[in-house]
Design an enzyme around this catalytic site. Sequence first.
Site, mmCIF file in Angstrom:
data_model
loop_
_atom_site.group_PDB
_atom_site.id
_atom_site.type_symbol
_atom_site.label_atom_id
_atom_site.label_comp_id
_atom_site.label_asym_id
_atom_site.label_seq_id
_atom_site.Cartn_x
_atom_site.Cartn_y
_atom_site.Cartn_z
ATOM 1 N N TYR A 181 -77.142 42.617 -16.024
ATOM 2 C CA TYR A 181 -76.436 42.116 -14.829
ATOM 3 C C TYR A 181 -77.069 40.820 -14.339
ATOM 4 C CZ TYR A 181 -75.505 41.560 -9.819
ATOM 5 O OH TYR A 181 -75.201 41.029 -8.584
ATOM 6 N N LYS A 185 -75.618 36.947 -14.099
ATOM 7 C CA LYS A 185 -75.517 36.183 -12.833
ATOM 8 C C LYS A 185 -76.337 34.893 -12.940
ATOM 9 C CE LYS A 185 -73.684 37.068 -9.451
ATOM 10 N NZ LYS A 185 -72.308 36.837 -8.949
ATOM 11 N N THR A 187 -60.521 45.953 -10.342
ATOM 12 C CA THR A 187 -61.229 46.890 -11.216
ATOM 13 C C THR A 187 -61.480 48.161 -10.391
ATOM 14 O OG1 THR A 187 -63.432 46.220 -10.475
ATOM 15 C CG2 THR A 187 -62.468 44.968 -12.312
ATOM 16 N N THR A 216 -77.111 36.453 -6.509
ATOM 17 C CA THR A 216 -78.011 37.551 -6.154
ATOM 18 C C THR A 216 -79.479 37.141 -6.265
ATOM 19 O OG1 THR A 216 -78.744 39.725 -6.924
ATOM 20 C CG2 THR A 216 -77.785 38.315 -8.576
ATOM 21 N N ASP A 217 -80.327 37.835 -5.538
ATOM 22 C CA ASP A 217 -81.771 37.583 -5.659
ATOM 23 C C ASP A 217 -82.326 38.115 -6.990
ATOM 24 O OD1 ASP A 217 -81.605 40.318 -5.123
ATOM 25 O OD2 ASP A 217 -83.031 40.295 -3.459
ATOM 26 N N GLU A 218 -81.526 38.951 -7.689
ATOM 27 C CA GLU A 218 -82.039 39.538 -8.943
ATOM 28 C C GLU A 218 -82.286 38.499 -10.020
ATOM 29 O OE1 GLU A 218 -80.333 43.141 -10.346
ATOM 30 O OE2 GLU A 218 -79.898 43.884 -8.347
HETATM 31 P P1 NAD Z 1 -68.021 44.736 -6.023
HETATM 32 O O1 NAD Z 1 -68.305 45.294 -7.365
HETATM 33 O O2 NAD Z 1 -67.897 45.649 -4.859
HETATM 34 O O3 NAD Z 1 -66.661 43.883 -6.073
HETATM 35 C C1 NAD Z 1 -66.363 42.998 -7.114
HETATM 36 C C2 NAD Z 1 -64.890 42.600 -7.011
HETATM 37 O O4 NAD Z 1 -64.596 41.692 -8.081
HETATM 38 C C3 NAD Z 1 -63.929 43.790 -7.146
HETATM 39 O O5 NAD Z 1 -62.934 43.727 -6.153
HETATM 40 C C4 NAD Z 1 -63.328 43.609 -8.545
HETATM 41 O O6 NAD Z 1 -62.016 44.105 -8.649
HETATM 42 C C5 NAD Z 1 -63.370 42.087 -8.698
HETATM 43 N N1 NAD Z 1 -63.430 41.695 -10.121
HETATM 44 C C6 NAD Z 1 -64.293 42.162 -11.073
HETATM 45 N N2 NAD Z 1 -64.017 41.594 -12.263
HETATM 46 C C7 NAD Z 1 -62.980 40.730 -12.057
HETATM 47 C C8 NAD Z 1 -62.255 39.864 -12.902
HETATM 48 N N3 NAD Z 1 -62.527 39.754 -14.220
HETATM 49 N N4 NAD Z 1 -61.250 39.134 -12.363
HETATM 50 C C9 NAD Z 1 -60.941 39.239 -11.043
HETATM 51 N N5 NAD Z 1 -61.593 40.062 -10.198
HETATM 52 C C10 NAD Z 1 -62.598 40.799 -10.703
HETATM 53 O O7 NAD Z 1 -69.136 43.627 -5.784
HETATM 54 P P2 NAD Z 1 -69.908 43.245 -4.436
HETATM 55 O O8 NAD Z 1 -71.050 44.157 -4.263
HETATM 56 O O9 NAD Z 1 -68.924 43.051 -3.348
HETATM 57 O O10 NAD Z 1 -70.514 41.826 -4.879
HETATM 58 C C11 NAD Z 1 -69.750 40.625 -4.710
HETATM 59 C C12 NAD Z 1 -70.564 39.453 -5.224
HETATM 60 O O11 NAD Z 1 -71.774 39.356 -4.508
HETATM 61 C C13 NAD Z 1 -70.955 39.567 -6.698
HETATM 62 O O12 NAD Z 1 -70.859 38.289 -7.272
HETATM 63 C C14 NAD Z 1 -72.378 40.053 -6.669
HETATM 64 O O13 NAD Z 1 -73.088 39.613 -7.810
HETATM 65 C C15 NAD Z 1 -72.885 39.394 -5.401
HETATM 66 N N6 NAD Z 1 -73.973 40.094 -4.697
HETATM 67 C C16 NAD Z 1 -73.875 41.420 -4.409
HETATM 68 C C17 NAD Z 1 -74.895 42.037 -3.682
HETATM 69 C C18 NAD Z 1 -74.820 43.507 -3.290
HETATM 70 O O14 NAD Z 1 -75.805 44.041 -2.765
HETATM 71 N N7 NAD Z 1 -73.718 44.194 -3.494
HETATM 72 C C19 NAD Z 1 -76.007 41.294 -3.281
HETATM 73 C C20 NAD Z 1 -76.080 39.950 -3.632
HETATM 74 C C21 NAD Z 1 -75.041 39.350 -4.328
HETATM 75 O O1 DAU Z 2 -80.498 42.606 -4.904
HETATM 76 C C1 DAU Z 2 -79.128 42.367 -4.913
HETATM 77 C C2 DAU Z 2 -78.436 43.357 -5.826
HETATM 78 O O2 DAU Z 2 -78.473 44.622 -5.167
HETATM 79 C C3 DAU Z 2 -76.995 42.965 -6.136
HETATM 80 O O3 DAU Z 2 -76.994 41.753 -6.847
HETATM 81 C C4 DAU Z 2 -76.302 44.064 -6.958
HETATM 82 O O4 DAU Z 2 -74.939 43.705 -7.153
HETATM 83 C C5 DAU Z 2 -76.383 45.347 -6.185
HETATM 84 O O5 DAU Z 2 -75.812 46.392 -6.933
HETATM 85 C C6 DAU Z 2 -77.830 45.687 -5.821
HETATM 86 O O6 DAU Z 2 -78.569 46.051 -7.031
HETATM 87 P P1 DAU Z 2 -79.595 47.289 -7.048
HETATM 88 O O7 DAU Z 2 -79.761 47.738 -8.426
HETATM 89 O O8 DAU Z 2 -80.820 46.971 -6.260
HETATM 90 O O9 DAU Z 2 -78.718 48.355 -6.162
HETATM 91 P P2 DAU Z 2 -78.488 49.930 -6.339
HETATM 92 O O10 DAU Z 2 -77.838 50.413 -5.086
HETATM 93 O O11 DAU Z 2 -77.859 50.261 -7.628
HETATM 94 O O12 DAU Z 2 -79.980 50.509 -6.375
HETATM 95 C C7 DAU Z 2 -80.869 50.317 -5.297
HETATM 96 C C8 DAU Z 2 -82.194 50.962 -5.681
HETATM 97 O O13 DAU Z 2 -82.020 52.396 -5.729
HETATM 98 C C9 DAU Z 2 -82.674 50.558 -7.051
HETATM 99 O O14 DAU Z 2 -84.109 50.446 -7.030
HETATM 100 C C10 DAU Z 2 -82.266 51.714 -7.966
HETATM 101 C C11 DAU Z 2 -82.322 52.907 -7.028
HETATM 102 N N1 DAU Z 2 -81.340 53.988 -7.313
HETATM 103 C C12 DAU Z 2 -80.033 53.652 -7.476
HETATM 104 C C13 DAU Z 2 -79.087 54.604 -7.747
HETATM 105 C C14 DAU Z 2 -77.635 54.240 -7.959
HETATM 106 C C15 DAU Z 2 -81.759 55.313 -7.381
HETATM 107 O O15 DAU Z 2 -82.952 55.613 -7.191
HETATM 108 N N2 DAU Z 2 -80.818 56.265 -7.630
HETATM 109 C C16 DAU Z 2 -79.501 55.981 -7.853
HETATM 110 O O16 DAU Z 2 -78.695 56.918 -8.110
#
Ligand code: NAD
Ligand code: DAU
Length: 348
Positions: A156, A160, A38, A131-133
């Site tokens: 979201y 999850k 994606t 995720t912790d969310e």
């Molecule tokens: P990301 O959005 O960077 O990457 C997601 C990947 O999944 C991408 O490479 C995308 O191409 C692939 N994907 C999406 N839909 C798909 C589908 N239908 N089929 C096959 N592939 C698909 O996400 P991330 O931040 O690396 O998060 C990875 C995992 O960890 C997720 O499950 C997310 O919920 C979890 N997570 C993320 C965070 C964070 O802070 N980013 C924290 C805790 C948990």
């Molecule tokens: O807690 C784990 C989660 O953390 C993961 O499961 C999600 O995949 C990941 O995206 C992340 O979610 P958040 O919503 O916490 O992350 P984000 O970086 O989008 O936002 C972090 C904080 O900053 C949140 O309180 C919203 C705020 N924010 C975010 C954006 C994009 C802003 O203030 N301005 C912005 O433009």
Amino acid sequence: MSKSILITGGAGFIGSHVVQLFVEKYLDYKIINLDCLTYAGNLENLKEVENASNYIFEKVNLLDVDELRRVFEVHQVTDVIHLAAESHVDRSISDPLAFVNTNVIGTVNLLNVAKTYWRDLQDHLFYHVSTDEVYGSLDHGGFFTETTPYDPQSPYSASKAASDHFVRAYSNTYGMKTVITNCSNNYGPNQFPEKLIPLCIHNIKNNRPLPVYGKGENIRDWLFVVDHARAIDMVFHKGKVGETYNVGGFNEWKNIDIVKLLCQKMDEKLGRETGSSEKLITYVTDRAGHDMRYAIDASKIQNELGWEPSLQFEEGISKTIDWYLDNEDWLNSVTSGDYQKYYQERYK
Ligand code: NAD
Ligand code: DAU
């Protein structure tokens, strides 16, 4: 090969670090990266391992069950580490169904294929990354533990939470060996610049406004992505089957303080006058249903498996900024085209 591990979402932010760690550390494992690429998936994230003999990429969508079956058959998948997901809360607010499709239906598809392909479920592990969310939002006291009741607040986190419940249901109903980790906010190289930290780095570099939601007082617990990958490695190899482990950074920050830290560090690195980037801070309309605070109690994984974060936050942030400044081509390529449209619509 002793194991043939299917890692889903391996071209994304966290997945690419997990794939790299496993490919480089476990030469006797075959690592299959399944990802449909994606907007968030990028094979550039895997440059260092793309030619490794124990690595293979499969461009497959979790919604394509026939293709999932083929991948299990061709590669004789022994275990799954499932990271693929739609991951951005703001996008889930504008398009919840995309999150139901990938995060819920996609996960159930993968569970079904694993269940039918694996003859003796006791020989295989399905590891679900979450995720912790799912625990909802905290006020100013307390932490999420593994027994905190689920209370997801955004589309979201609801998707999850549903996927976590399905994974536990497959363990309870069919006896599938499963494990789940729930992690706090990750930061580091390869993160798509729709998330707070890379978005601010990109905007500071280009002298663009830094959009802070509401008053910037929401709190997140930040962890360097490589430490999350190390936790996944430990839980995959040593975690107790059927258990949940929370993973976090013991590192809570108000959003506004992170944005100011990024401004200060980037002024230094770019040789700008102190305080000049802070002038870019712009308070914008709050996120709908914005969770106030996340904070993980990670003592279970720490006490039972000996995991702890290896990097101090300021060092991790400095490394992260350096990576984005050194990888201008990566940043330019992911912020061209569709990103511009997304950005205009989101921040208009
Ligand atoms: P990301 O959005 O960077 O990457 C997601 C990947 O999944 C991408 O490479 C995308 O191409 C692939 N994907 C999406 N839909 C798909 C589908 N239908 N089929 C096959 N592939 C698909 O996400 P991330 O931040 O690396 O998060 C990875 C995992 O960890 C997720 O499950 C997310 O919920 C979890 N997570 C993320 C965070 C964070 O802070 N980013 C924290 C805790 C948990
Ligand atoms: O807690 C784990 C989660 O953390 C993961 O499961 C999600 O995949 C990941 O995206 C992340 O979610 P958040 O919503 O916490 O992350 P984000 O970086 O989008 O936002 C972090 C904080 O900053 C949140 O309180 C919203 C705020 N924010 C975010 C954006 C994009 C802003 O203030 N301005 C912005 O433009």
